[in-house]
Motif scaffolding. Structure first.
Motif, PDB file in Angstrom:
ATOM      1  N   PRO A   1       0.813  -1.223   0.000  1.00 16.01           N
ATOM      2  CA  PRO A   1       0.000   0.000   0.000  1.00 16.01           C
ATOM      3  C   PRO A   1       0.848   1.275   0.000  1.00 16.01           C
ATOM      4  CG  PRO A   1      -0.886  -1.597   1.558  1.00 16.01           C
ATOM      5  CD  PRO A   1       0.444  -2.129   1.109  1.00 16.01           C
ATOM      6  N   THR A   2       1.936   1.279   0.796  1.00 13.64           N
ATOM      7  CA  THR A   2       2.832   2.440   0.808  1.00 13.64           C
ATOM      8  C   THR A   2       3.516   2.605  -0.538  1.00 13.64           C
ATOM      9  OG1 THR A   2       3.242   2.160   3.172  1.00 13.64           O
ATOM     10  CG2 THR A   2       4.837   3.470   1.948  1.00 13.64           C
ATOM     11  N   ALA A   3       3.984   1.491  -1.116  1.00 18.94           N
ATOM     12  CA  ALA A   3       4.670   1.557  -2.403  1.00 18.94           C
ATOM     13  C   ALA A   3       3.743   2.082  -3.489  1.00 18.94           C
ATOM     14  CB  ALA A   3       5.205   0.170  -2.774  1.00 18.94           C
ATOM     15  N   LEU A   4       2.507   1.603  -3.517  1.00 19.30           N
ATOM     16  CA  LEU A   4       1.553   2.058  -4.529  1.00 19.30           C
ATOM     17  C   LEU A   4       1.263   3.546  -4.371  1.00 19.30           C
ATOM     18  CD1 LEU A   4      -0.979  -0.924  -4.444  1.00 19.30           C
ATOM     19  CD2 LEU A   4       0.574  -0.359  -6.316  1.00 19.30           C
ATOM     20  N   THR A   5       1.104   3.994  -3.128  1.00 16.20           N
ATOM     21  CA  THR A   5       0.796   5.403  -2.880  1.00 16.20           C
ATOM     22  C   THR A   5       1.948   6.298  -3.310  1.00 16.20           C
ATOM     23  OG1 THR A   5      -0.640   4.810  -1.030  1.00 16.20           O
ATOM     24  CG2 THR A   5       0.176   7.064  -1.101  1.00 16.20           C
ATOM     25  N   PHE A   6       3.155   5.932  -2.928  1.00 16.64           N
ATOM     26  CA  PHE A   6       4.306   6.765  -3.282  1.00 16.64           C
ATOM     27  C   PHE A   6       4.572   6.729  -4.790  1.00 16.64           C
ATOM     28  CE2 PHE A   6       6.786   7.329   0.931  1.00 16.64           C
ATOM     29  CZ  PHE A   6       5.626   7.728   1.554  1.00 16.64           C
TER      30      PHE A   6
ATOM     31  N   ASP B   1      -6.447   3.431  -6.762  1.00 13.53           N
ATOM     32  CA  ASP B   1      -7.600   2.534  -6.652  1.00 13.53           C
ATOM     33  C   ASP B   1      -7.164   1.179  -6.104  1.00 13.53           C
ATOM     34  OD1 ASP B   1      -9.273   4.472  -7.625  1.00 13.53           O
ATOM     35  OD2 ASP B   1      -9.329   3.685  -9.677  1.00 13.53           O
ATOM     36  N   GLU B   2      -6.019   0.712  -6.579  1.00 16.61           N
ATOM     37  CA  GLU B   2      -5.501  -0.573  -6.094  1.00 16.61           C
ATOM     38  C   GLU B   2      -5.149  -0.483  -4.610  1.00 16.61           C
ATOM     39  OE1 GLU B   2      -1.843  -3.661  -7.141  1.00 16.61           O
ATOM     40  OE2 GLU B   2      -2.427  -2.135  -8.605  1.00 16.61           O
ATOM     41  N   ALA B   3      -4.535   0.629  -4.215  1.00 20.27           N
ATOM     42  CA  ALA B   3      -4.192   0.803  -2.802  1.00 20.27           C
ATOM     43  C   ALA B   3      -5.446   0.864  -1.932  1.00 20.27           C
ATOM     44  CB  ALA B   3      -3.361   2.081  -2.626  1.00 20.27           C
ATOM     45  N   ASP B   4      -6.493   1.529  -2.436  1.00 25.08           N
ATOM     46  CA  ASP B   4      -7.747   1.591  -1.685  1.00 25.08           C
ATOM     47  C   ASP B   4      -8.362   0.206  -1.534  1.00 25.08           C
ATOM     48  OD1 ASP B   4      -7.650   4.313  -1.258  1.00 25.08           O
ATOM     49  OD2 ASP B   4      -8.821   4.806  -3.043  1.00 25.08           O
TER      50      ASP B   4
END
Length: 907
Positions: free
Chosen positions: A598-603, A622-625
């Motif tokens: 989740p952190t990697a996707l957000t950053f 969207d994937e992180a959510d």
């Protein structure tokens, strides 16, 4: 035996049957479908699943069910569902094959991450469905173990074109959070006419119509209640409905009805039902071995089957889960221990040591070190399979059975650590209290303090987390140097997040950490750099922070991404930022690192926003959510705020900004306030609302939040210049120049040149605009470059150099329109119109012919990735990747991958 279509439980279920029929038609047509049946106990969910299973029998059907006594055994439901499909295991890529084999205990290996197991299950279902359509049915999800729930939720969200139907049944009310956001079908009570007909079919004689109406009202059309509650009652007993039970919840009354029927059976039959209820998977051979030890013979089966409570075949199957729970709950404690003991003795210690240990634990009357040790070994095996929640349950029960206070405290501490790692934070404080009730070594007590602080940080990463982390770090300093250093880094990081709401927490944490030898690895360098940043100022910190980023070359350091991302912005190192975010997403997807993804996707999404790739950034968010919903780990809002601000849609952006401010104030997370102020300044500058931008930027820059302060100073210079506040613009430009000079990167120097062009000497403006564009052009900072061109074009127009202005504004408008920065595109459009140019309407965002996911798959295919590799990168099955590529080929009017690169360029 009558078919399920004719079952009384399906009376009045036309709508539900039609929904399931449509699902089957779609699956047979090559599509995947997911459905969650929700309804109260006895509503007919299991009967509908039986209907679906029978209708799908021409394809392939696999079933599993959650079982309450089994809910703590990692992957138990998932293994039950996948066991018939393991013949396809060899078709999976090696990392996925190894992860699934390890999780299911088929082979030894490193503990697999949950997402890698999820991808393996997705691939397994797709491989099985490639032969014939597959329907997977999971009943009683409310009793499914946590890891099975997380993985099946993940798989359900990723199914697409694999010919797989995944249908769950879950009890409600009370469990709506399970499998949240998946398509669902409510299974409510029967319509009045059908409920009346079903009741009449089981009444033993004539009943007054008012009494009948009262029964119908009490049961609310619940089929099982209508069938079971009148059973065995005489007309006299039914004269007042169900007597004095009306105030008792319907679920309790149905279970009590089954308990009465069980109580009327012979003693050996009751014991047989209890053993079958406690044995979780319906293994007839194991059950008979246990019954032999209980001195129960085959003749005990007939009364239970005659009563319609259970069926004995290849598996033991209860008529309804309430029969199982009724048998289980009605037993005396001594009788239940006796059954667990018999099942433990009947279970092969080599084939299934964990279930044997679990049964032994429930058979224990008091403290038992031998059983506790066996449970501890089971916890180790669960951790090796990635089952942290199961390991915590084993250790928790082991602690309860441990006679020695010191060992009991150690096991309770281990259980608390496993609960934290499993994300089950609410259970950690009680376990820590249990650990502290026994004698603890100083290092163990420090570990308790650290765990308690980590729980605080997980619940509230703002102001509340810093002081307990700092206290834990001080306690650890003389006991475990490496752990102390990481805890100091966490304490400083928490204080950085607390920001302006943290009071003097950051200085106190930095002063305490300064005395710790930091070392030359990334964590130590980050600690040294942030300590200097906090105490000495910006310039002295830059070399240490840059060195820390340079040292982050291996995947083992990616757990520090939460810090490395903001630091890369703080020192304006776009090369490290792009490298680390791409590396982190690749690593997290390849290994299934649930804690990192989740952190990697957000950053990574934040990096793509600055690169102007808004559609791709939105896909990652969207994937992180979706991951956050499946795992309970909400992604950080930084990238969402940045994307919303630059998209320039005022109402949704302001709603997100206001919600972030409210959340930040409640959590004591001051850096989020700075981030919200930056987002509002960007939004307002894009919309041309410069006084609002000035106010937001001034408030945001009242505190020097890590990374955010740099971004906002640039917005402050622009807004102040536009409203004519020369003093504010000059001060902001000077503060920015000090940081730009210390950082010295092309990104920093480009931003500094742009501020000079806006607020510096007027005679140098054009030279500085050109310098900014020249420095930003080679980078991936497409968004920043477009803004530089916009500002330069606006200046040229004011200088009445219309032809030159059109060149810059046209480039800016095209870039903004393509990436989807609507407010900035409109601002550029207005300036272009003012130069006399007619502006063509542009399609915003990714061209309409390709969806963002199709475009992403196409780019990976051009890069030479195979379908399995693309699937692993995007968490899709290879079959779905192939289906999307066929659509891409059709849309681009090409026939093969060889033509794809050129077609994308032309597109």
């Amino acid at each position: 035996m009558p078919s399920s279509t004719d079952s009384p439980a399906l009376r009045g279920r036309r709508r539900e049957r039609e929904t399931l029929d449509r699902l089957l038609r779609d699956v047979r047509a090559g599509h995947s479908r997911v459905l969650v049946l929700r309804g109260e106990a006895g509503a007919g969910k299991s009967a509908l699943l039986d209907y679906l299973s029978e209708k799908a029998s021409a394809g392939r059907v696999t079933r599993a069910a959650g079982v309450e006594p089994e809910s703590e055994i990692a992957y138990s439901a998932l293994q039950q569902l996948c066991a018939p499909l393991l013949g396809h295991l060899d078709a999976l890529p090696q990392p996925q094959r190894a992860a699934l084999a390890t999780a299911f205990g088929l082979s030894a290996g490193d503990p697999p991450e949950g997402l890698l197991i999820g991808l393996a299950v997705l691939g397994l279902l797709a491989e099985a469905a490639s032969e014939r359509p597959l329907v997977c049915i999971v009943d009683d999800v409310q009793w499914m173990d946590r890891m099975s729930e997380v993985i099946l939720t993940f798989v359900a969200r990723r199914l697409d074109e694999e010919s797989v139907g995944l249908v769950f049944a879950c009890r409600s009310p009370g469990d709506e959070q399970i499998l949240g956001s998946l398509p669902e079908l409510r299974v409510d009570g029967l319509p009045a006419a059908d409920a009346r007909a079903l009741l009449d079919s089981v009444l033993s004689g004539p009943v007054d119509d008012q009494v009948r109406q009262r029964i119908l009202a009490e049961t609310r059309g619940n089929p099982l209640a209508l069938l079971e509650l009148p059973r065995g009652l005489t007309p006299a007993q039914l004269a007042f409905g169900f007597g004095g039970q009306a105030a008792t919840p319907l679920l309790n009354r149905m279970e009590e009805g089954f308990q009465r029927r069980i109580a009327a059976l012979p003693a050996n039959t009751r014991r047989l039902l209890l053993a079958a209820a406690v044995e979780p998977v319906g293994d007839v051979t194991l059950l008979w071995r246990a019954l032999d030890r209980l001195r129960v013979g085959p003749d005990a089966v007939a009364p239970a089957e005659a009563a319609g409570l259970v069926e004995f075949g290849a598996r033991v199957r209860f008529r309804h889960p309430l029969v199982r729970s009724a048998a289980w709950r009605s037993a005396e404690a001594a009788e239940l221990r006796e059954v667990h003991r018999a099942l433990a003795e009947a279970t092969d210690p080599h084939h299934d040591p964990d279930r044997r240990a679990w049964h032994r634990a429930h058979a224990a009357l008091g403290p038992d070190e031998e059983v506790a040790g066996e449970l501890e070994r089971s916890a180790g095996r669960a951790l090796a399979r990635g089952g942290r929640s199961a390991a915590a349950s084993f250790l928790e029960r082991a602690a309860e059975l441990t006679p020695d206070p010191k060992s009991r405290a150690a096991r309770a501490l281990g259980a608390a650590r496993a609960r934290l790692e499993a994300g089950e934070l609410n259970q950690v404080p009680d376990l820590l209290a249990a650990a502290e009730s026994g004698p603890l070594e100083p290092l163990q007590q420090a570990g308790v303090d650290r765990l308690r602080a980590q729980v605080t940080f997980a619940f509230n990463p703002g102001r509340a987390a810093g002081p307990p982390l700092l206290a834990a770090a001080r306690r650890l300093e003389e006991l475990d140097f490496c752990t102390a250093r990481m805890t100091y880094l966490s304490a400083v990081g928490a204080a950085v997040r607390a920001g302006r709401l943290g009071g003097g927490d950051l200085r106190r944490a930095a002063e305490a950490a300064r005395g710790v030898p930091a070392g030359d690895e990334p964590a130590g360098l980050f600690l040294t750099g942030l300590t200097a940043w906090s105490l000495d100022g910006y310039a002295p910190a830059v070399p240490h922070l840059r060195r820390a980023l340079e040292k982050m070359t291996t995947d083992e350091n990616l757990h520090l991404l939460w810090l490395a991302g903001p630091v890369a912005h703080e020192v304006w190192d776009d090369v490290a930022w792009y490298r680390l975010t791409e590396q982190a997403v690749c690593f997290a997807r390849t290994t299934g690192a649930l804690s990192l993804l989740p952190t990697a996707l957000t950053f990574r999404a934040g990096a793509l926003v600055f690169a102007g790739r808004f559609a791709d950034a939105s896909n990652l968010l969207d994937e992180a959510d979706a991951l956050g919903q499946a795992t309970g780990m909400a992604p950080h809002p930084s990238a969402s705020l940045t994307l919303a601000a630059h998209r320039g849609r005022e109402l949704p952006a302001m709603e997100l900004i206001d919600a972030t401010i409210k959340d930040a104030e409640a959590r004591g997370e001051g850096r989020l306030l700075g981030l919200a102020g930056y987002a509002r300044a960007v939004l307002s500058n894009g919309l041309g609302q410069y006084p609002a931008a000035l106010e937001a930027a001034r408030q945001a820059t009242e505190y020097e939040d890590l990374a955010v302060f740099n971004w906002t100073l640039g917005e402050l210079v622009e807004a102040a210049v536009r409203v004519g506040d020369a003093d504010v613009a000059a001060e902001a430009r000077e503060r920015l120049a000090q940081r730009v000079g210390a950082a010295g990167t092309e990104w920093a120097l480009g931003v500094g040149a742009l501020a000079d062009a806006l607020a510096g000497p007027s005679g140098q403006a054009e030279e500085r605009y050109r310098e900014a564009i020249e420095r930003l052009t080679p980078s991936q900072l497409t968004l920043q470059l477009a803004r530089a061109r916009l500002l330069y074009g606006e200046w040229l127009r004011r200088e009445n150099r219309r032809a030159d202005a059109r060149t810059q504004l046209r480039a800016a408008h095209g870039a903004f329109a393509t990436m989807g920065a609507e407010a900035f595109a409109e601002r550029a459009s207005r300036k272009l119109l003012a130069t006399g140019e007619t502006v063509r309407k542009r399609t915003v965002g990714v061209p309409v012919e390709l969806t963002p996911q199709e475009a992403q798959i196409a780019r990976l295919a051009v890069a030479g990735r195979t379908n399995p590799e693309i699937g692993a990168a995007l968490f899709l099955s290879p079959r779905t990747v192939e289906w999307h590529l066929r659509k891409v080929f059709t849309k681009l009017d090409i026939g093969s991958r060889r033509e794809l690169a050129a077609a994308l360029r032309d597109h």
